[in-house]
Design an enzyme around this catalytic site. Sequence first.
Site, PDB file in Angstrom:
ATOM      1  N   MET A  31       0.837  -1.199   0.000  1.00 60.40           N
ATOM      2  CA  MET A  31       0.000   0.000   0.000  1.00 60.40           C
ATOM      3  C   MET A  31       0.872   1.249   0.000  1.00 60.40           C
ATOM      4  SD  MET A  31      -3.527  -0.658   2.037  1.00 60.40           S
ATOM      5  CE  MET A  31      -2.909  -0.339   3.678  1.00 60.40           C
ATOM      6  N   HIS A  38       9.339  -3.606   3.402  1.00 58.83           N
ATOM      7  CA  HIS A  38       8.905  -3.828   2.022  1.00 58.83           C
ATOM      8  C   HIS A  38      10.090  -4.155   1.109  1.00 58.83           C
ATOM      9  CE1 HIS A  38       5.715  -0.984   3.579  1.00 58.83           C
ATOM     10  NE2 HIS A  38       4.957  -1.928   3.057  1.00 58.83           N
TER      11      HIS A  38
END
Length: 288
Positions: A31, A38
């Site tokens: 997101m 990430h």
Amino acid sequence: MQTVKTLQMLRTALAQLRGGSGARIALVPTMGALHEGHLTLVRRARAEADHVVASIFVNPKQFGPNEDLDAYPRQLAADAAMLEAEGVALLWAPDVTAMYPPGFATNVSVAGVSEGLCGAARPGHFDGVATVVLKLFNQVAPDMAFFGEKDFQQLAVIRAMARDLDLTAPHVEAIIGVPTVREADGLAMSSRNRYLSPEERAAAAVLPRALADAAQTITDGLQPVWLAKAVVEDELQIAGFRLDYIEVVDAETLAPIEALADRPARILVAARIGGTRLIDNMAINPAV
């Protein structure tokens, strides 16, 4: 790195990536508001596939009416630069209309593993997760997909959905969970950590320490499950947290357990400090 924002552009770019040799593609759904957690997923994906496709989409269907959808950080240019530096080949960055066109009326619900824990605290959240991840799998058709273990219930929901809807091989060869990436003091990396004040951030370090101590004492048989959970609750309250839940569960079914058996287990917690809700989990035995 190519950035695409329409489904037609995505399909064209994917065909070019695959070429005639059937190159293997890994998907890393996000997101945005990227951090080292990430990027760790991206590095794992690059090590196991020919090309990495990352997605950035702030999914409104997984936010409740009183949650932080509008405040959720959006920094597409900065995120894209980070992904390009890590060797991502393609960024899929649709807007809400591209992902949910007018008239969109389908909802994916995964019973069992989506109930309780964050599912109880955030009604409809995992329906939104399952729906958008199914769409991403259909849009990208990856050979493998990578998710962080910090959102352990989310990972369980996605795995159950893939199993039940026959999304695994030959469609998605593997759904791979990657261990949680932590700050130097143990706090799990999260986009929401930026909401913490300096005082809250200092206090937040109690959360992983208490969780790790509980996991170890249960693993070693030094405390029963109920007592270890009570100790964590006390430590979090002293640090200024408001507990949503703390639970010890079977690592596959997420069913609560009161004593260790011969199956992998996890201890999961969600708690609020100030206006920020943090989640974390840890293995209770080395088998997980």
